[in-house]
Design a protein around this motif. Sequence first.
Motif, PDB file in Angstrom:
ATOM      1  N   GLY A  45       0.992  -1.205  -0.092  1.00 40.60           N
ATOM      2  CA  GLY A  45      -0.071  -0.215  -0.009  1.00 40.60           C
ATOM      3  C   GLY A  45       0.756   1.077  -0.070  1.00 40.60           C
ATOM      4  O   GLY A  45       0.471   2.399  -0.534  1.00 40.60           O
ATOM      5  N   ASN A  46       2.228   1.048   0.568  1.00 42.74           N
ATOM      6  CA  ASN A  46       2.979   2.429   0.721  1.00 42.74           C
ATOM      7  C   ASN A  46       3.527   2.716  -0.743  1.00 42.74           C
ATOM      8  O   ASN A  46       4.079   3.858  -1.023  1.00 42.74           O
ATOM      9  CB  ASN A  46       4.110   2.020   1.568  1.00 42.74           C
ATOM     10  CG  ASN A  46       3.962   1.800   3.102  1.00 42.74           C
ATOM     11  OD1 ASN A  46       2.752   2.263   3.473  1.00 42.74           O
ATOM     12  ND2 ASN A  46       4.601   0.778   3.675  1.00 42.74           N
ATOM     13  N   GLU A  47       3.235   1.846  -1.787  1.00 44.31           N
ATOM     14  CA  GLU A  47       3.867   2.134  -3.062  1.00 44.31           C
ATOM     15  C   GLU A  47       2.702   2.854  -3.900  1.00 44.31           C
ATOM     16  O   GLU A  47       3.072   3.426  -4.835  1.00 44.31           O
ATOM     17  CB  GLU A  47       4.256   0.846  -3.807  1.00 44.31           C
ATOM     18  CG  GLU A  47       5.378  -0.040  -3.112  1.00 44.31           C
ATOM     19  CD  GLU A  47       5.811  -1.169  -3.848  1.00 44.31           C
ATOM     20  OE1 GLU A  47       5.206  -1.605  -4.896  1.00 44.31           O
ATOM     21  OE2 GLU A  47       6.379  -2.097  -3.234  1.00 44.31           O
ATOM     22  N   LEU A  48       1.493   2.927  -3.309  1.00 44.38           N
ATOM     23  CA  LEU A  48       0.502   3.387  -4.204  1.00 44.38           C
ATOM     24  C   LEU A  48       0.569   5.095  -3.989  1.00 44.38           C
ATOM     25  O   LEU A  48       1.235   5.606  -3.136  1.00 44.38           O
ATOM     26  CB  LEU A  48      -0.891   3.239  -3.559  1.00 44.38           C
ATOM     27  CG  LEU A  48      -1.361   1.805  -3.575  1.00 44.38           C
ATOM     28  CD1 LEU A  48      -2.701   1.615  -2.798  1.00 44.38           C
ATOM     29  CD2 LEU A  48      -1.296   1.420  -5.207  1.00 44.38           C
ATOM     30  N   SER A  49       0.264   5.860  -4.968  1.00 42.04           N
ATOM     31  CA  SER A  49       0.552   7.355  -4.934  1.00 42.04           C
ATOM     32  C   SER A  49      -0.807   7.651  -4.223  1.00 42.04           C
ATOM     33  O   SER A  49      -1.534   7.092  -4.128  1.00 42.04           O
ATOM     34  CB  SER A  49       0.246   7.845  -6.624  1.00 42.04           C
ATOM     35  OG  SER A  49      -1.087   7.382  -7.128  1.00 42.04           O
ATOM     36  N   ASP A  50      -0.706   8.971  -4.016  1.00 43.10           N
ATOM     37  CA  ASP A  50      -1.691   9.467  -3.079  1.00 43.10           C
ATOM     38  C   ASP A  50      -3.182   9.328  -3.852  1.00 43.10           C
ATOM     39  O   ASP A  50      -4.137   9.104  -3.473  1.00 43.10           O
ATOM     40  CB  ASP A  50      -1.639  10.945  -2.883  1.00 43.10           C
ATOM     41  CG  ASP A  50      -0.263  11.301  -1.874  1.00 43.10           C
ATOM     42  OD1 ASP A  50       0.168  10.086  -1.321  1.00 43.10           O
ATOM     43  OD2 ASP A  50       0.130  12.328  -1.652  1.00 43.10           O
ATOM     44  N   ARG A  51      -3.211   9.689  -5.008  1.00 43.89           N
ATOM     45  CA  ARG A  51      -4.275   9.653  -5.948  1.00 43.89           C
ATOM     46  C   ARG A  51      -4.924   8.210  -6.001  1.00 43.89           C
ATOM     47  O   ARG A  51      -5.941   7.804  -6.012  1.00 43.89           O
ATOM     48  CB  ARG A  51      -4.129  10.130  -7.446  1.00 43.89           C
ATOM     49  CG  ARG A  51      -5.329  10.206  -8.164  1.00 43.89           C
ATOM     50  CD  ARG A  51      -6.451  11.304  -7.701  1.00 43.89           C
ATOM     51  NE  ARG A  51      -6.033  12.627  -8.009  1.00 43.89           N
ATOM     52  CZ  ARG A  51      -6.773  13.826  -7.543  1.00 43.89           C
ATOM     53  NH1 ARG A  51      -7.530  13.572  -6.599  1.00 43.89           N
ATOM     54  NH2 ARG A  51      -6.307  15.017  -7.713  1.00 43.89           N
ATOM     55  N   GLU A  52      -4.110   7.250  -6.204  1.00 38.24           N
ATOM     56  CA  GLU A  52      -4.313   5.988  -6.343  1.00 38.24           C
ATOM     57  C   GLU A  52      -5.023   5.303  -5.053  1.00 38.24           C
ATOM     58  O   GLU A  52      -5.991   4.584  -5.200  1.00 38.24           O
ATOM     59  CB  GLU A  52      -3.285   4.676  -6.751  1.00 38.24           C
ATOM     60  CG  GLU A  52      -2.673   5.108  -8.151  1.00 38.24           C
ATOM     61  CD  GLU A  52      -1.213   4.402  -8.525  1.00 38.24           C
ATOM     62  OE1 GLU A  52      -0.727   4.390  -9.404  1.00 38.24           O
ATOM     63  OE2 GLU A  52      -0.602   4.211  -7.289  1.00 38.24           O
TER      64      GLU A  52
END
Length: 218
Positions: A152-159
């Motif tokens: 989950g840490n690899e997701l961008s803020d928008r994702e």
Amino acid sequence: MTTKLRIFLAEDHVMVRTGLKSLINAETDMEVIGEATDGQTALKKSIDLKPDVVVMDISLPQLSGTQATQQLKSTCPNIRVVALTVHEDKSYLRELLEAGASGYVLKRAAAEDLIRAIRLVAGGRVYLDPHLAGTIVGTLVRKRSTKQLLQGNELSDRETEVLRLIAKGHSNKEIASQLNLSVKTIETYKTRSMDKVGLRSRTDIVRYAYHQGWLQNI
């Protein structure tokens, strides 16, 4: 005057239904507008009356609550469903998620839990009974490696924002409007974020969101 939430009850046990009706009508912002004792009648009356929320026992005669929910959401997607169940088995949870219910409450839960669930799903959120949520998270942990769950840490803020809104019950169109983006862009974010964390369905998104803590304080 504030418009009251219009609630429909689908429950075949008269004493339980009477108790639920009294509980809901005691709230100043809710009222029961209809009742049914079987799934077929619940489906027909819900389509006709178009309540804000249907409280649906999943073990109804003629047509199960899960089947009624699936058909109702297909015909009237804006009607929210709170599933009422005695079952804690993960297979029932999976069926309810796939059918389109937004709330999952055990019959042994406290009265205030059902009221909270109704208010949350009426506002477009998701409510998981804490006992059910524990089962869901446990299932997800067994299916996904620790590495995947931490991705989950690899997701961008928008994702992250898009996945969070999907988990809370919003449609792609609603999310696009809220974020001032096109529906196609939202679909792209959804697909990309699901690929990153290894999710395959709406069920997985809700499970993942709960594990991340996104649904615990809504």
